[in-house]
Design a protein around this motif. Structure first.
Motif, PDB file in Angstrom:
ATOM      1  N   ARG A 236     -15.225 -58.993 -54.313  1.00 34.63           N
ATOM      2  CA  ARG A 236     -14.114 -59.946 -54.318  1.00 34.63           C
ATOM      3  C   ARG A 236     -12.898 -59.170 -53.851  1.00 34.63           C
ATOM      4  NH1 ARG A 236     -13.836 -62.225 -60.038  1.00 34.63           N
ATOM      5  NH2 ARG A 236     -16.062 -62.484 -59.836  1.00 34.63           N
ATOM      6  N   LYS A 271     -18.741 -58.071 -77.308  1.00 36.46           N
ATOM      7  CA  LYS A 271     -19.626 -58.322 -76.168  1.00 36.46           C
ATOM      8  C   LYS A 271     -20.270 -57.025 -75.666  1.00 36.46           C
ATOM      9  CE  LYS A 271     -16.626 -60.949 -73.636  1.00 36.46           C
ATOM     10  NZ  LYS A 271     -15.651 -61.524 -74.556  1.00 36.46           N
TER      11      LYS A 271
ATOM     12  N   ILE B  58     -21.930 -63.188 -76.576  1.00 29.01           N
ATOM     13  CA  ILE B  58     -21.662 -63.414 -75.152  1.00 29.01           C
ATOM     14  C   ILE B  58     -21.904 -64.872 -74.773  1.00 29.01           C
ATOM     15  CG2 ILE B  58     -22.341 -62.809 -72.802  1.00 29.01           C
ATOM     16  CD1 ILE B  58     -22.890 -59.996 -73.847  1.00 29.01           C
ATOM     17  N   SER B 187     -15.230 -65.374 -68.698  1.00 28.24           N
ATOM     18  CA  SER B 187     -15.903 -64.121 -69.047  1.00 28.24           C
ATOM     19  C   SER B 187     -15.251 -63.402 -70.222  1.00 28.24           C
ATOM     20  CB  SER B 187     -15.971 -63.201 -67.838  1.00 28.24           C
ATOM     21  OG  SER B 187     -14.672 -62.873 -67.432  1.00 28.24           O
ATOM     22  N   ARG B 188     -14.004 -63.742 -70.545  1.00 34.13           N
ATOM     23  CA  ARG B 188     -13.366 -63.074 -71.674  1.00 34.13           C
ATOM     24  C   ARG B 188     -13.556 -63.842 -72.985  1.00 34.13           C
ATOM     25  NH1 ARG B 188      -9.648 -58.826 -70.882  1.00 34.13           N
ATOM     26  NH2 ARG B 188      -9.430 -58.312 -68.702  1.00 34.13           N
ATOM     27  N   ALA B 189     -14.343 -64.913 -72.923  1.00 26.99           N
ATOM     28  CA  ALA B 189     -14.480 -65.789 -74.099  1.00 26.99           C
ATOM     29  C   ALA B 189     -14.955 -65.037 -75.337  1.00 26.99           C
ATOM     30  CB  ALA B 189     -15.471 -66.899 -73.783  1.00 26.99           C
ATOM     31  N   ASP B 190     -14.267 -65.228 -76.453  1.00 27.44           N
ATOM     32  CA  ASP B 190     -14.800 -64.787 -77.741  1.00 27.44           C
ATOM     33  C   ASP B 190     -14.280 -65.719 -78.828  1.00 27.44           C
ATOM     34  OD1 ASP B 190     -12.258 -63.950 -78.528  1.00 27.44           O
ATOM     35  OD2 ASP B 190     -12.574 -61.933 -77.752  1.00 27.44           O
ATOM     36  N   ARG B 299     -23.028 -67.689 -64.001  1.00 28.91           N
ATOM     37  CA  ARG B 299     -23.637 -66.516 -64.636  1.00 28.91           C
ATOM     38  C   ARG B 299     -24.954 -66.142 -63.973  1.00 28.91           C
ATOM     39  NH1 ARG B 299     -24.527 -67.640 -70.575  1.00 28.91           N
ATOM     40  NH2 ARG B 299     -24.449 -69.810 -69.965  1.00 28.91           N
ATOM     41  N   GLU B 305     -19.846 -62.059 -61.568  1.00 31.65           N
ATOM     42  CA  GLU B 305     -19.494 -63.437 -61.853  1.00 31.65           C
ATOM     43  C   GLU B 305     -18.716 -64.059 -60.721  1.00 31.65           C
ATOM     44  OE1 GLU B 305     -17.953 -64.263 -65.588  1.00 31.65           O
ATOM     45  OE2 GLU B 305     -19.063 -62.652 -66.533  1.00 31.65           O
ATOM     46  N   PRO B 307     -15.977 -66.782 -59.505  1.00 30.75           N
ATOM     47  CA  PRO B 307     -14.889 -67.545 -60.118  1.00 30.75           C
ATOM     48  C   PRO B 307     -15.256 -69.025 -60.223  1.00 30.75           C
ATOM     49  CG  PRO B 307     -14.064 -66.174 -58.349  1.00 30.75           C
ATOM     50  CD  PRO B 307     -15.549 -66.084 -58.301  1.00 30.75           C
TER      51      PRO B 307
END
Lengths: 356, 332
Positions: A236, A271, B58, B187-190, B299, B305, B307
């Motif tokens: 990217r 994670k 995750i 991708s930063r999900a928690d 995913r 990943e 966008p």
């Protein structure tokens, strides 16, 4: 008598003329036009050794400074202003004009700095309109790209030739080669199965190294297995990112990060918890000196190799005194005498980049 | 009875999709592995820590956050489209997305710690809407149009400010982070994100559900709504607040994910018709499903990943055309 006076006057005028000629023309006569070859394979003709240098790629700014011509940089990029050590060597760069941002050249601002040579990032050189700007005004430009250690050394030598510091550049590449062979002598005896598998994070946690890059090359020279270079990663904007599950699948033994704070993020983020390196707390920030060690645009590649090898194989590299090595490196190539405190900061990757 | 079935479908489909999505990812987990983790959690068994980490830390947060973000963006879009009586309006209409984007970019430049991105993007999202609202009050006639116009202007000013920040950002450190954030990603999900950003998202969505019937009246136009005895100004303000909270909450954790807030409401309209009493719940469900599917594909496609903004458009476009052909826009 009259004739004698006449002769005396004539002789005087000839002597003065000769003196002027000697002063103004002889030095130039010694410096004949010469060629340097850039990474695109272009032969760049330089009429004289450049006096005013524009470094529109941070890496070239570091190289030019190392070669002792930092004081002649008339144009730079913003990233250079953030380097703490560079500011110490060349405090005047705080006021040096920045005529390019995000790869786009502001040609009038650049012309105002009257550069004799412009060093460019390969990304910028791929944009035809940017090149056209330089060609329109006959500004000689040099593209400084590389994708391996050998190419990086060649480029440094060519930059050395361009700025009239061939010997200094060669001294540096000799040190570079020397480090590679010193490390190789030790790591050659490590079997493929014993080799440590590392993951190298570049700025963001999931940004990493792709095959066919300088990072892939130097990590190999450090005797480690770089987990990401075998994979096809999605690029990217010239940067490569990995998926977190993919990183868990690689399950590296050691993680090396080059951004202050990312090590903490990786160690505390759930994670990343399943990864062996995180479990065993083997997440290390790579040092940052003049530039980020081992970064695509970093100059301290040999130190990155040495540090990595010692970090992952401490017993095998017991004989290397890294602090002494660092002290010598910056003294020899940057004329910088570092205090112990400064060396600790470099090693800890703390506060080496600041806001301009 | 029919209504009950309608609601059962709306809940079941996203739940099923979420359940299936747990099995998708780069790391090869068998169905048995996943069930071991899930049952292990419930029955307090010992489970493989790697499998546990992948499933619980995750995949699960991504799916939950994806569903919440998708639902919030599409329900806000649907409410705005109805209220402004304009099919081209989306959830980011009143400048929320651009404002939030600017806030995030500013935080990335000013601070070293990523944490500040969330309050900054949320705060600037709200400020952008507030500015629109102030512009909307300049005229007494046709406030809806002034609001939409204000949204366009505030949005473009903030977009310009984002470009300016990108221009001055350090290309080595900050610029990639800004671009990455603006492209949108889960991708930063928690769980912290789910808890913190979930509050405005859920509050906004519940608020919109509560006034779904009033939206039908608002959609008739200001004068008609007023003659029916509705306090137009108060309800319009309430809808704007709810939609803004939901969108700003979504944008601050996931970045700017385009398209959903514009097109999912239209998909909903094709399937359920124009009645907001059905459309609003349908949009919540479709939005959640849509983003779960898109994130699954993101995913699975590559070892890195992709966008989400790219995928929402690539996948959403053909699906939208298919729906249009199938339903011939009858219910629209």
């Amino acid at each position: 008598m009259m004739q004698y006076v006449h002769f005396k006057r004539y002789a005087k005028s000839v002597a003065i003329r000769l003196l002027f000629t000697a002063l103004f023309f002889i030095p130039k006569a010694y410096c004949e036009p010469f060629h340097v070859t850039d990474s695109a394979g272009r032969r760049v003709l330089l009429e004289n050794a450049p006096e005013r240098i524009a470094c529109l790629y941070a890496f070239t700014g570091h190289v030019v400074t190392m070669l002792g011509r930092g004081g002649d940089m008339v144009a730079i990029v913003n990233g250079l202003k953030k380097d703490v050590l560079l500011n110490r060597i060349q405090p005047e760069i705080r006021n040096t004009p920045v005529p390019a941002r995000g790869g786009v050249i502001h040609i009038e601002a650049l012309l105002k700095t009257r550069p004799d040579i412009v060093f460019l990032k390969p990304d910028t050189a791929t944009i035809a309109s940017e090149i056209k700007k330089l060609e329109q005004f006959n500004l000689p430009y040099f593209i400084a790209g590389y994708r391996s250690m050998a190419q990086q050394m060649t480029i440094i030598e060519q930059i050395g030739k361009a700025v009239g510091k061939t010997n200094k550049a060669k001294a540096y590449t000799q040190y570079y080669r020397n480090v590679i062979s010193r490390v190789k002598q030790v790591t050659d005896h490590i079997g493929q199965k014993e080799r440590i598998r590392i993951y190298h994070s570049s700025n963001e946690p999931t940004r990493t190294d792709a095959p066919g890059t300088l990072e892939a090359d130097w990590t190999k020279a450090a005797g480690v297995i770089n987990v990401s270079v075998e994979s096809r990663l999605q690029a990217r904007g010239g940067k490569y990112f990995a998926d977190i599950e993919q990183i868990i699948l690689w399950n590296p033994d050691v993680i090396i990060v080059n951004e202050d704070g990312v090590d903490h993020e990786i160690l505390t983020d759930q994670k990343w918890a399943p990864i062996k390196a995180v479990n065993q707390k083997k997440v290390f920030p790579i040092p940052v000196g003049i530039s980020r060690w081992g970064h695509p645009g970093g100059l301290e590649t040999p130190l990155a190799i040495l540090w990595t090898a010692q970090k992952v194989y401490p017993q095998r590299f017991e004989h290397i005194d890294l602090k002494a090595e660092i002290r010598n490196f910056y003294h020899r190539f940057f004329n910088l005498d570092l205090t112990d405190d400064m060396i600790d900061k470099i090693l800890a990757n703390q506060n080496m980049r600041r806001d301009p | 009875m029919r209504l009950t079935r309608f609601y059962i479908i709306l809940v079941t489909i996203p739940a099923l999709l979420a359940g299936i999505s747990i099995f998708f990812g780069r790391y090869p987990l068998t169905i048995e592995n996943v069930f071991n983790v899930l049952f292990g959690l419930v029955l307090n068994h010992n489970v493989d820590p790697t499998h546990l980490g992948i499933v619980v830390h995750i995949r699960l947060p991504r799916i939950i956050l994806g569903a919440m973000v998708g639902a919030s963006l599409s329900v806000s879009g649907a409410a705005f489209q109805g209220m402004f009586r304009n099919p081209l309006v989306s959830s980011g209409m009143l400048g929320v997305s651009s404002g939030a984007g600017f806030g995030a970019a500013l935080a990335l430049i000013l601070f070293d710690h990523f944490f500040w991105v969330y309050p900054f993007s949320f705060g600037f999202g709200l400020i952008a809407v507030l500015l629109c609202f102030i512009i909307g009050r300049f005229t007494s006639a046709n406030q809806s149009i002034t609001l939409v116009l204000g949204g366009v202007i505030v949005g473009s000013v903030f977009s310009a400010l984002i470009s300016f920040l990108k221009y001055v950002a350090d290309p080595m450190d900050e610029l990639p982070a800004i671009v990455f954030w603006l492209m949108g990603s889960l991708s930063r999900a928690d769980y912290t994100h789910i808890l913190v950003a979930g509050i405005p998202m859920i509050a906004g969505t519940i608020g919109l559900i509560a006034v779904k019937w009033k939206l039908n009246v608002l959609a008739m136009g200001d004068r008609e709504a007023q003659s029916l005895g509705l306090n137009v100004k108060a309800y319009r303000l309430f809808v704007i607040i709810c939609a803004t909270l939901a969108t700003a909450g979504a944008v601050c954790v996931s970045g700017v994910i385009g398209w959903i807030g514009l097109v999912v409401p239209h998909m909903g309209r094709m399937l359920t018709g124009n009645d907001n009493r059905r459309l609003i719940p349908a949009c919540i469900s479709i939005g959640a499903c849509f983003l779960i599917i898109v994130d699954d594909i993101s995913r699975l496609l590559t070892s890195s990943e992709m966008p989400l903004g790219i995928l929402t458009s690539i996948l959403g476009g053909p699906f939208f055309i298919y729906l249009l052909k199938k339903t011939k826009g009858r219910q629209w």
